[in-house]
Design a protein around this motif. Structure first.
Motif, PDB file in Angstrom:
ATOM      1  N   LEU A   1      19.373  -4.066 -29.044  1.00  0.00           N
ATOM      2  CA  LEU A   1      19.050  -4.936 -30.223  1.00  0.00           C
ATOM      3  C   LEU A   1      20.421  -5.411 -31.023  1.00  0.00           C
ATOM      4  O   LEU A   1      20.904  -4.260 -31.605  1.00  0.00           O
ATOM      5  CB  LEU A   1      18.008  -4.410 -31.166  1.00  0.00           C
ATOM      6  N   ILE A   2      20.776  -6.500 -31.078  1.00  0.00           N
ATOM      7  CA  ILE A   2      22.205  -6.870 -31.880  1.00  0.00           C
ATOM      8  C   ILE A   2      21.441  -6.973 -33.121  1.00  0.00           C
ATOM      9  O   ILE A   2      20.590  -7.856 -33.476  1.00  0.00           O
ATOM     10  CB  ILE A   2      22.616  -8.246 -31.427  1.00  0.00           C
ATOM     11  N   VAL A   3      22.279  -6.492 -34.310  1.00  0.00           N
ATOM     12  CA  VAL A   3      22.030  -6.593 -35.618  1.00  0.00           C
ATOM     13  C   VAL A   3      23.235  -6.833 -36.445  1.00  0.00           C
ATOM     14  O   VAL A   3      24.409  -6.452 -36.169  1.00  0.00           O
ATOM     15  CB  VAL A   3      21.477  -5.118 -36.091  1.00  0.00           C
ATOM     16  N   ASP A   4      23.088  -7.896 -37.260  1.00  0.00           N
ATOM     17  CA  ASP A   4      24.041  -8.298 -38.352  1.00  0.00           C
ATOM     18  C   ASP A   4      23.413  -8.853 -39.281  1.00  0.00           C
ATOM     19  O   ASP A   4      22.307  -9.110 -39.592  1.00  0.00           O
ATOM     20  CB  ASP A   4      25.032  -9.457 -37.744  1.00  0.00           C
ATOM     21  N   ASP A   5      24.418  -9.173 -40.711  1.00  0.00           N
ATOM     22  CA  ASP A   5      23.778  -9.800 -41.943  1.00  0.00           C
ATOM     23  C   ASP A   5      23.519 -11.211 -41.570  1.00  0.00           C
ATOM     24  O   ASP A   5      22.329 -11.840 -41.995  1.00  0.00           O
ATOM     25  CB  ASP A   5      24.665  -9.407 -42.859  1.00  0.00           C
ATOM     26  N   SER A   6      24.163 -11.891 -40.706  1.00  0.00           N
ATOM     27  CA  SER A   6      24.201 -13.337 -40.485  1.00  0.00           C
ATOM     28  C   SER A   6      25.082 -13.591 -39.127  1.00  0.00           C
ATOM     29  O   SER A   6      25.782 -12.924 -38.737  1.00  0.00           O
ATOM     30  CB  SER A   6      24.340 -14.175 -41.551  1.00  0.00           C
ATOM     31  N   THR A   7      24.588 -14.720 -38.592  1.00  0.00           N
ATOM     32  CA  THR A   7      25.366 -15.350 -37.475  1.00  0.00           C
ATOM     33  C   THR A   7      25.723 -16.795 -37.924  1.00  0.00           C
ATOM     34  O   THR A   7      24.559 -17.655 -38.115  1.00  0.00           O
ATOM     35  CB  THR A   7      24.622 -14.962 -36.128  1.00  0.00           C
ATOM     36  N   THR A   8      26.848 -17.167 -37.977  1.00  0.00           N
ATOM     37  CA  THR A   8      27.170 -18.707 -38.113  1.00  0.00           C
ATOM     38  C   THR A   8      27.152 -19.490 -36.729  1.00  0.00           C
ATOM     39  O   THR A   8      26.444 -20.047 -36.676  1.00  0.00           O
ATOM     40  CB  THR A   8      28.741 -18.689 -38.825  1.00  0.00           C
ATOM     41  N   GLY A   9      28.249 -19.261 -36.056  1.00  0.00           N
ATOM     42  CA  GLY A   9      28.180 -20.111 -34.872  1.00  0.00           C
ATOM     43  C   GLY A   9      27.913 -19.761 -33.760  1.00  0.00           C
ATOM     44  O   GLY A   9      27.516 -20.413 -32.637  1.00  0.00           O
ATOM     45  N   GLY A  10      27.722 -18.231 -33.655  1.00  0.00           N
ATOM     46  CA  GLY A  10      27.289 -17.679 -32.655  1.00  0.00           C
ATOM     47  C   GLY A  10      28.286 -17.079 -31.856  1.00  0.00           C
ATOM     48  O   GLY A  10      27.965 -16.212 -30.684  1.00  0.00           O
ATOM     49  N   ARG A  11      29.640 -17.358 -32.116  1.00  0.00           N
ATOM     50  CA  ARG A  11      30.672 -16.725 -31.083  1.00  0.00           C
ATOM     51  C   ARG A  11      30.603 -15.297 -30.868  1.00  0.00           C
ATOM     52  O   ARG A  11      30.978 -14.527 -29.808  1.00  0.00           O
ATOM     53  CB  ARG A  11      32.093 -17.226 -31.772  1.00  0.00           C
ATOM     54  N   LYS A  12      30.655 -14.527 -32.099  1.00  0.00           N
ATOM     55  CA  LYS A  12      30.610 -13.019 -32.030  1.00  0.00           C
ATOM     56  C   LYS A  12      29.489 -12.510 -31.132  1.00  0.00           C
ATOM     57  O   LYS A  12      29.769 -11.754 -30.492  1.00  0.00           O
ATOM     58  CB  LYS A  12      30.628 -12.397 -33.534  1.00  0.00           C
ATOM     59  N   VAL A  13      28.326 -13.194 -31.283  1.00  0.00           N
ATOM     60  CA  VAL A  13      27.282 -12.548 -30.482  1.00  0.00           C
ATOM     61  C   VAL A  13      27.316 -13.070 -29.256  1.00  0.00           C
ATOM     62  O   VAL A  13      27.148 -12.219 -28.260  1.00  0.00           O
ATOM     63  CB  VAL A  13      25.875 -13.193 -30.844  1.00  0.00           C
ATOM     64  N   LYS A  14      27.803 -14.003 -28.662  1.00  0.00           N
ATOM     65  CA  LYS A  14      27.985 -14.602 -27.360  1.00  0.00           C
ATOM     66  C   LYS A  14      29.102 -13.622 -26.563  1.00  0.00           C
ATOM     67  O   LYS A  14      28.740 -13.187 -25.720  1.00  0.00           O
ATOM     68  CB  LYS A  14      28.221 -15.795 -27.232  1.00  0.00           C
ATOM     69  N   ASN A  15      30.050 -13.229 -27.387  1.00  0.00           N
ATOM     70  CA  ASN A  15      31.125 -12.331 -26.850  1.00  0.00           C
ATOM     71  C   ASN A  15      30.525 -10.767 -26.617  1.00  0.00           C
ATOM     72  O   ASN A  15      30.625 -10.188 -25.778  1.00  0.00           O
ATOM     73  CB  ASN A  15      32.323 -12.209 -27.784  1.00  0.00           C
ATOM     74  N   LEU A  16      29.634 -10.526 -27.484  1.00  0.00           N
ATOM     75  CA  LEU A  16      29.009  -8.930 -27.527  1.00  0.00           C
ATOM     76  C   LEU A  16      28.121  -9.291 -26.450  1.00  0.00           C
ATOM     77  O   LEU A  16      28.067  -8.137 -25.470  1.00  0.00           O
ATOM     78  CB  LEU A  16      28.367  -8.865 -28.817  1.00  0.00           C
ATOM     79  N   VAL A  17      27.171 -10.264 -26.077  1.00  0.00           N
ATOM     80  CA  VAL A  17      26.244 -10.353 -25.016  1.00  0.00           C
ATOM     81  C   VAL A  17      27.258 -10.309 -23.792  1.00  0.00           C
ATOM     82  O   VAL A  17      26.625  -9.603 -22.736  1.00  0.00           O
ATOM     83  CB  VAL A  17      25.565 -11.500 -25.345  1.00  0.00           C
ATOM     84  N   SER A  18      28.057 -11.100 -23.539  1.00  0.00           N
ATOM     85  CA  SER A  18      28.862 -11.025 -22.266  1.00  0.00           C
ATOM     86  C   SER A  18      29.364  -9.558 -21.934  1.00  0.00           C
ATOM     87  O   SER A  18      29.309  -9.202 -20.803  1.00  0.00           O
ATOM     88  CB  SER A  18      30.079 -11.962 -22.617  1.00  0.00           C
ATOM     89  N   ASP A  19      29.922  -8.944 -22.901  1.00  0.00           N
ATOM     90  CA  ASP A  19      30.535  -7.655 -22.792  1.00  0.00           C
ATOM     91  C   ASP A  19      29.222  -6.396 -22.295  1.00  0.00           C
ATOM     92  O   ASP A  19      29.546  -5.739 -21.628  1.00  0.00           O
ATOM     93  CB  ASP A  19      31.325  -6.970 -23.941  1.00  0.00           C
ATOM     94  N   LEU A  20      28.275  -6.610 -22.980  1.00  0.00           N
ATOM     95  CA  LEU A  20      27.044  -5.893 -22.679  1.00  0.00           C
ATOM     96  C   LEU A  20      26.523  -5.970 -21.254  1.00  0.00           C
ATOM     97  O   LEU A  20      26.328  -5.263 -20.517  1.00  0.00           O
ATOM     98  CB  LEU A  20      26.022  -6.060 -23.795  1.00  0.00           C
ATOM     99  N   ARG A  21      26.430  -7.368 -20.936  1.00  0.00           N
ATOM    100  CA  ARG A  21      25.789  -7.724 -19.721  1.00  0.00           C
ATOM    101  C   ARG A  21      26.899  -7.290 -18.544  1.00  0.00           C
ATOM    102  O   ARG A  21      26.370  -6.843 -17.485  1.00  0.00           O
ATOM    103  CB  ARG A  21      25.265  -9.152 -19.670  1.00  0.00           C
ATOM    104  N   SER A  22      27.963  -7.395 -18.746  1.00  0.00           N
ATOM    105  CA  SER A  22      28.967  -7.129 -17.643  1.00  0.00           C
ATOM    106  C   SER A  22      28.883  -5.274 -17.373  1.00  0.00           C
ATOM    107  O   SER A  22      29.550  -5.011 -16.478  1.00  0.00           O
ATOM    108  CB  SER A  22      30.502  -7.329 -18.122  1.00  0.00           C
TER     109      SER A  22
END
Length: 146
Positions: A89-110
């Motif tokens: 489960l990804i947790v953060d205070d906010s997400t603006t454009g989604g870049r950090k989350v997209k990179n995180l998801v890519s690394d996790l899925r790899s």
């Protein structure tokens, strides 16, 4: 402020308890985001906490698909937490454009980790980040839309 992080973690915990479809084995949070929030929530829920390092790797490697290179993007007490049977489960205070989350998801899925949800306190509505994350199979959950 650690006290505010605890309060925000309690708010996120209440949200999780009201939404039983949110299932996970560990919390992951961007290290260059608000890592103390992810840490406090993981501590409250008694699950492991992992930090994702997006902007800098601890090691470099010619092959960006190399397992050691990918693991270098995570601060984690045990690689077993990131096993192919783990669900994050990804947790953060906010997400603006989604870049950090997209990179995180890519690394996790790899690493064959399952990740489907991102939980934040604040969701900025101006950038339509919800749609951006939906395109990569991530459901955005938020406490407050701003």
């Amino acid at each position: 402020d650690p006290n505010k992080s605890v309060l925000m973690a309690q708010m996120l915990s209440s949200y999780i308890h009201k939404h039983p479809s949110l299932t996970f084995n560990f919390i992951i949070t961007p290290k260059n985001g608000t890592p103390i929030l992810g840490y406090e929530l993981a501590k409250l829920l008694q699950v492991p906490c992992v930090f994702h390092v997006d902007s800098q790797e601890k090691f470099t490697c010619d092959d960006s698909h190399d397992e050691f290179y990918i693991y270098s993007k995570f601060d984690v007490s045990s690689r077993e937490i990131l096993s192919k049977y783990s669900k994050a489960l990804i947790v953060d205070d906010s997400t603006t454009g989604g870049r950090k989350v997209k990179n995180l998801v890519s690394d996790l899925r790899s690493l064959r980790c399952e990740v489907n949800d991102c939980l934040v306190i604040f969701e900025p509505t101006a950038k339509e980040v919800r749609e951006t994350l939906n395109q990569i199979g991530i459901t955005l959950h938020s406490i407050e839309k701003v």
